[in-house]
Enzyme design. Structure first.
Site, mmCIF file in Angstrom:
data_model
loop_
_atom_site.group_PDB
_atom_site.id
_atom_site.type_symbol
_atom_site.label_atom_id
_atom_site.label_comp_id
_atom_site.label_asym_id
_atom_site.label_seq_id
_atom_site.Cartn_x
_atom_site.Cartn_y
_atom_site.Cartn_z
ATOM 1 N N HIS A 128 -25.615 10.137 6.787
ATOM 2 C CA HIS A 128 -24.441 10.227 6.247
ATOM 3 C C HIS A 128 -24.950 12.186 6.621
ATOM 4 O O HIS A 128 -26.243 12.358 6.520
ATOM 5 C CB HIS A 128 -24.412 9.848 5.185
ATOM 6 C CG HIS A 128 -24.337 8.914 5.847
ATOM 7 N ND1 HIS A 128 -23.820 8.317 4.621
ATOM 8 C CD2 HIS A 128 -23.196 8.129 6.435
ATOM 9 C CE1 HIS A 128 -22.737 6.727 5.388
ATOM 10 N NE2 HIS A 128 -22.577 7.114 6.048
ATOM 11 N N HIS B 186 -26.921 0.048 3.267
ATOM 12 C CA HIS B 186 -25.548 1.175 2.398
ATOM 13 C C HIS B 186 -24.671 1.507 4.088
ATOM 14 O O HIS B 186 -24.303 2.162 4.466
ATOM 15 C CB HIS B 186 -26.725 2.863 2.840
ATOM 16 C CG HIS B 186 -25.758 3.746 2.530
ATOM 17 N ND1 HIS B 186 -25.296 4.373 1.035
ATOM 18 C CD2 HIS B 186 -25.567 5.078 3.213
ATOM 19 C CE1 HIS B 186 -24.506 5.561 1.602
ATOM 20 N NE2 HIS B 186 -24.869 5.691 2.081
ATOM 21 N N HIS C 23 -29.216 13.377 -5.962
ATOM 22 C CA HIS C 23 -27.688 13.212 -5.763
ATOM 23 C C HIS C 23 -27.010 12.242 -6.411
ATOM 24 O O HIS C 23 -25.739 11.470 -6.241
ATOM 25 C CB HIS C 23 -29.118 11.113 -4.307
ATOM 26 C CG HIS C 23 -27.292 11.773 -3.533
ATOM 27 N ND1 HIS C 23 -25.874 10.898 -3.687
ATOM 28 C CD2 HIS C 23 -27.355 11.917 -2.152
ATOM 29 C CE1 HIS C 23 -25.303 10.598 -2.644
ATOM 30 N NE2 HIS C 23 -25.785 11.264 -1.742
ATOM 31 N N ASP D 269 -24.664 14.659 4.831
ATOM 32 C CA ASP D 269 -25.009 15.142 3.445
ATOM 33 C C ASP D 269 -26.838 15.337 3.377
ATOM 34 O O ASP D 269 -27.658 15.892 2.729
ATOM 35 C CB ASP D 269 -24.669 14.707 1.817
ATOM 36 C CG ASP D 269 -24.373 13.032 2.473
ATOM 37 O OD1 ASP D 269 -24.289 12.345 2.899
ATOM 38 O OD2 ASP D 269 -24.963 12.734 0.620
ATOM 39 N N HIS D 270 -27.366 14.045 4.798
ATOM 40 C CA HIS D 270 -28.390 13.844 4.716
ATOM 41 C C HIS D 270 -29.091 14.776 5.973
ATOM 42 O O HIS D 270 -31.052 14.841 6.105
ATOM 43 C CB HIS D 270 -28.879 12.366 4.221
ATOM 44 C CG HIS D 270 -28.445 12.365 2.817
ATOM 45 N ND1 HIS D 270 -29.322 11.804 1.844
ATOM 46 C CD2 HIS D 270 -27.340 11.623 2.881
ATOM 47 C CE1 HIS D 270 -29.056 11.310 1.303
ATOM 48 N NE2 HIS D 270 -27.054 11.358 1.034
ATOM 49 N N HIS E 150 -31.491 8.423 6.272
ATOM 50 C CA HIS E 150 -30.061 7.435 7.048
ATOM 51 C C HIS E 150 -29.269 8.852 7.268
ATOM 52 O O HIS E 150 -29.421 10.404 7.525
ATOM 53 C CB HIS E 150 -28.999 6.653 6.301
ATOM 54 C CG HIS E 150 -28.116 7.606 5.303
ATOM 55 N ND1 HIS E 150 -28.956 7.953 3.872
ATOM 56 C CD2 HIS E 150 -27.183 7.609 5.157
ATOM 57 C CE1 HIS E 150 -27.711 8.497 4.007
ATOM 58 N NE2 HIS E 150 -26.946 8.183 3.661
HETATM 59 ZN ZN LIG Z 1 -25.219 10.937 0.552
HETATM 60 ZN ZN LIG Z 2 -24.943 8.163 2.643
#
Ligand SMILES: [Zn+2]
Ligand SMILES: [Zn+2]
Length: 299
Positions: A64, A139, A265, A66-67, A62
């Site tokens: 976000h 999510h 994570h 941090d990814h 996805h």
């Molecule tokens: Zn994350």
């Molecule tokens: Zn996320």
């Protein structure tokens, strides 16, 4: 042949000194598959002594930060190194505008060839040796979990072939297809000279609230990697922010009959207190381990 998996980053949204943003690398024959690409992923490649130019596919769970914050830097490095393959990037359906923006927003020095695949529930690619499936997660933003599934292989018992003095010929292919053959007037049964090599399955479930698709995609995994952002006492927060707790992750492993669970994570709040997470998970699923940056496992 083992399948090596390297954890390049194992933190939740805010990285720590010990944990980089999320990225996991899986190697299989000619394929090098990167799953998510948080900030700093390309430096993690250097630390792990891995070559990012070997990447063949990137699976994005996805959008976000941090990814995906590591994507522009990684793409820049590939371009500078004259990356000469076509890079396949898999993303959740309806999110292609994000990757288009990355290619528009950054002035890359050099160019790379790439193909974008928008994915939902189902098989997203298939080769003679393996396939990859994705399933929708919950999510708050389009999000996918992925499974790498090797195909069952019938292998030849080389020592038996030697005993029978069977030379390399199209007959061997027939045996591998399960057909009996005739050689020098003798019948050779496929079941006597072959064996079944059991396929392996690796599943990665990152950011999501607990949902029925978790158990479905994880079914019978040899290795299940999941997020484990919170401990039980933050259960309400996990629900609100649509993440998993450690014991929920372990329940997925148990119900899906997976063999091994690795938790990734992790929230910075558990830095140096990761045992809390691990112990809670182990109550539901004994064969659980914590991921660490640059950790390598084999399946
Ligand atoms: Zn994350
Ligand atoms: Zn996320």
């Amino acid at each position: 042949m083992k399948i090596p998996i390297t954890f390049l980053g194992t933190s939740q949204a805010i990285p720590t000194a010990k944990r980089n943003h999320t990225a996991v690398l899986l190697k299989y024959k000619d394929e090098t598959i990167l799953m998510d690409c948080g900030e700093g992923t390309q430096r993690q490649f250097r630390k792990a002594k891995l070559n990012p130019c070997k990447i063949t596919r990137i699976l994005i769970t996805h959008w976000h930060g941090d990814h995906i914050l590591g994507l522009p830097g990684l793409l820049q490095t590939l371009a500078l190194n004259n990356y000469n393959k076509t890079l396949h990037i898999y993303i959740p359906k309806t999110t292609k505008h994000y990757i288009d923006l990355i290619f528009k927003m950054f002035v890359f020095i050099g160019k790379i060839k790439y193909e974008i695949h928008e994915c939902g529930n189902g098989k997203i690619l298939e080769t003679p040796d393996f396939y990859i499936e994705s399933k929708k997660m919950n999510h708050g933003t389009p999000c996918l979990a992925y499974s790498f599934i090797e195909k069952n292989k019938i292998r030849l018992k080389r020592d038996k072939l030697k005993q029978l003095k069977l030379p390399n010929s199209p007959l061997l292919k027939k045996l591998q297809q399960g057909k009996n053959i005739k050689y020098k007037g003798k019948t050779i049964k496929a079941k006597d000279v072959t064996y079944l090599e059991k396929a392996r399955k690796i599943t990665i479930i990152l950011d999501t609230k607990i949902n029925p698709n978790c158990e479905k995609i994880a079914k019978n995994s040899d290795l299940l990697i999941t997020e484990s952002t919170y401990a039980d006492k933050e259960k309400e927060l996990a629900k609100k922010r649509k993440h998993l707790t450690a014991s929920q992750a372990a329940l997925i492993a148990k119900k899906s009959k997976s063999k091994k669970l690795i938790l990734a994570h992790l929230s910075q709040r558990y830095e140096n207190k990761e045992k809390i997470i691990l112990n809670e998970a182990k109550k539901n699923f004994k064969n659980t381990f914590l991921a660490e940056d640059l950790m390598r496992v084999e399946v």
